[in-house]
Design a protein around this motif. Structure first.
Motif, short mmCIF file in Angstrom:
data_model
loop_
_atom_site.label_atom_id
_atom_site.label_comp_id
_atom_site.label_asym_id
_atom_site.label_seq_id
_atom_site.Cartn_x
_atom_site.Cartn_y
_atom_site.Cartn_z
N GLY A 231 3.67 6.08 -25.64
CA GLY A 231 4.59 6.57 -25.05
C GLY A 231 3.96 7.36 -23.76
O GLY A 231 2.81 7.86 -24.14
N GLY A 232 4.22 7.40 -22.44
CA GLY A 232 3.55 7.82 -21.48
C GLY A 232 3.42 7.19 -20.30
O GLY A 232 3.02 7.67 -19.23
N GLY A 233 3.85 5.87 -20.47
CA GLY A 233 3.67 4.76 -19.33
C GLY A 233 5.27 4.58 -18.79
O GLY A 233 6.06 4.14 -19.84
N PHE A 234 5.56 4.55 -17.58
CA PHE A 234 6.99 4.42 -17.14
C PHE A 234 6.79 3.44 -15.55
O PHE A 234 6.00 3.68 -15.00
CB PHE A 234 7.79 5.42 -16.79
CG PHE A 234 8.32 6.05 -17.92
CD1 PHE A 234 9.56 5.98 -18.48
CD2 PHE A 234 7.40 7.34 -18.27
CE1 PHE A 234 9.88 6.75 -19.66
CE2 PHE A 234 7.80 7.89 -19.61
CZ PHE A 234 9.04 7.91 -20.28
N PRO A 235 7.80 2.38 -15.69
CA PRO A 235 7.81 1.78 -14.32
C PRO A 235 8.41 2.75 -13.21
O PRO A 235 9.28 3.51 -13.53
CB PRO A 235 8.66 0.49 -14.67
CG PRO A 235 9.63 0.78 -15.84
CD PRO A 235 8.56 1.89 -16.56
N ALA B 276 3.96 2.35 -11.25
CA ALA B 276 4.05 2.85 -12.57
C ALA B 276 3.25 4.00 -12.48
O ALA B 276 2.49 4.18 -11.92
CB ALA B 276 3.54 1.71 -13.41
N ILE B 277 3.66 4.65 -13.67
CA ILE B 277 2.68 5.91 -13.79
C ILE B 277 2.39 5.90 -15.35
O ILE B 277 3.39 5.38 -16.33
CB ILE B 277 3.55 7.36 -13.71
CG1 ILE B 277 2.80 8.58 -14.10
CG2 ILE B 277 5.13 7.32 -14.42
CD1 ILE B 277 3.46 9.93 -13.61
N GLY B 278 1.25 6.50 -15.68
CA GLY B 278 0.87 6.51 -16.87
C GLY B 278 0.24 7.93 -16.97
O GLY B 278 -0.40 8.39 -16.39
N VAL B 279 0.36 8.48 -18.34
CA VAL B 279 -0.10 9.87 -18.62
C VAL B 279 -0.75 10.01 -19.92
O VAL B 279 -0.24 9.39 -21.04
CB VAL B 279 1.05 11.10 -18.87
CG1 VAL B 279 0.56 12.29 -18.76
CG2 VAL B 279 1.84 11.04 -17.23
N SER B 280 -1.86 10.53 -20.18
CA SER B 280 -2.48 10.82 -21.45
C SER B 280 -3.03 12.07 -21.33
O SER B 280 -3.37 12.46 -20.64
CB SER B 280 -3.73 9.61 -21.65
OG SER B 280 -4.09 9.90 -22.78
N GLY B 281 -3.20 12.82 -22.76
CA GLY B 281 -3.54 13.90 -22.72
C GLY B 281 -3.05 14.91 -23.89
O GLY B 281 -3.67 15.78 -24.33
N GLY B 282 -1.78 14.75 -24.18
CA GLY B 282 -1.03 15.23 -24.95
C GLY B 282 -0.67 14.56 -26.21
O GLY B 282 -0.85 13.61 -26.31
N LEU C 234 -6.61 5.42 -21.19
CA LEU C 234 -5.04 5.56 -21.83
C LEU C 234 -4.24 5.70 -20.84
O LEU C 234 -3.25 4.72 -20.74
CB LEU C 234 -5.22 6.63 -22.86
CG LEU C 234 -6.01 6.40 -24.19
CD1 LEU C 234 -6.13 7.71 -24.83
CD2 LEU C 234 -5.55 5.22 -24.93
N ALA C 235 -4.49 6.39 -19.75
CA ALA C 235 -3.39 6.52 -18.82
C ALA C 235 -3.26 5.34 -17.98
O ALA C 235 -2.09 4.77 -17.65
CB ALA C 235 -3.72 7.90 -17.69
N LEU C 236 -4.35 4.83 -17.67
CA LEU C 236 -4.43 3.55 -16.84
C LEU C 236 -3.69 2.50 -17.75
O LEU C 236 -3.00 1.49 -17.09
CB LEU C 236 -5.92 3.10 -16.31
CG LEU C 236 -5.84 1.88 -15.50
CD1 LEU C 236 -5.09 2.26 -14.27
CD2 LEU C 236 -7.39 1.98 -15.17
N GLY C 237 -4.02 2.32 -19.06
CA GLY C 237 -3.40 1.37 -19.81
C GLY C 237 -1.95 1.44 -19.77
O GLY C 237 -1.11 0.57 -20.00
N LYS C 238 -1.52 2.64 -19.99
CA LYS C 238 0.06 2.78 -20.22
C LYS C 238 0.76 2.58 -18.95
O LYS C 238 1.85 1.76 -19.15
CB LYS C 238 0.33 4.37 -20.47
CG LYS C 238 -0.07 4.84 -21.89
CD LYS C 238 0.14 6.31 -22.11
CE LYS C 238 -0.44 6.91 -23.39
NZ LYS C 238 -0.07 8.24 -23.73
N ALA C 239 0.03 2.88 -17.67
CA ALA C 239 0.78 2.60 -16.32
C ALA C 239 0.90 0.86 -16.25
O ALA C 239 1.62 0.49 -15.89
CB ALA C 239 0.05 3.31 -15.22
#
Length: 139
Positions: free
Chosen positions: A99-103, A113-119, A56-61
């Motif tokens: 939500g959780g991914g931003f350039p 880019a950054i991607g965050v997942s967990g919350g 999920l984090a990788l996909g968001k990024a």
């Protein structure tokens, strides 16, 4: 002329800031940083974070890097009846429209880019924003 780029030192600062924010909110997060070419530069999965958070984090990024926009920008457009309803199926499912991914931008250029997942979506966004703030402070 050198093009601006996201380096490992900046990625480490971003991850540290994101990890701190996640800890403050009790979220066990996975945090992924991509370079300007969309390749993985740095990633952590905090103790106790879901193993699926990696994807999920990788996909968001990846979504944020590929489209030069926050991953959440597409949520209204992918609802049933909207113009991009099936876009999440494009690219073999590698785009994650949550939500959780931003350039990461520097001088008007997307350099990663950054991607965050967990919350929750709101928590993931706040954690990613903390990382972006740390990057912006270090410019």
């Amino acid at each position: 002329m050198r093009h601006p780029r996201l380096d490992l030192a900046a990625a480490r600062r971003m991850i540290a800031a994101a990890e701190t924010r996640a800890g403050e909110t009790g979220v066990r997060a996975t945090i992924a940083i991509l370079d300007g070419g969309g390749d993985l530069l740095a990633m952590i999965r905090m103790d106790g974070a879901w193993p699926g958070g990696f994807d999920l984090a990788l996909g968001k990024a990846t979504t944020a890097r590929s489209f030069h926009a926050p991953s959440s920008a597409f949520v209204p457009l992918i609802q049933p009846g909207q113009p991009l309803f099936s876009v999440s199926n494009v690219g073999g499912g590698r785009y994650v429209i949550l939500g959780g991914g931003f350039p990461v931008e520097l001088d008007g250029n997307v350099i990663g880019a950054i991607g965050v997942s967990g919350g929750s979506v709101e928590q993931d966004i706040a954690i990613a924003e903390a990382a972006l703030a740390a990057f912006n402070l270090s410019k």
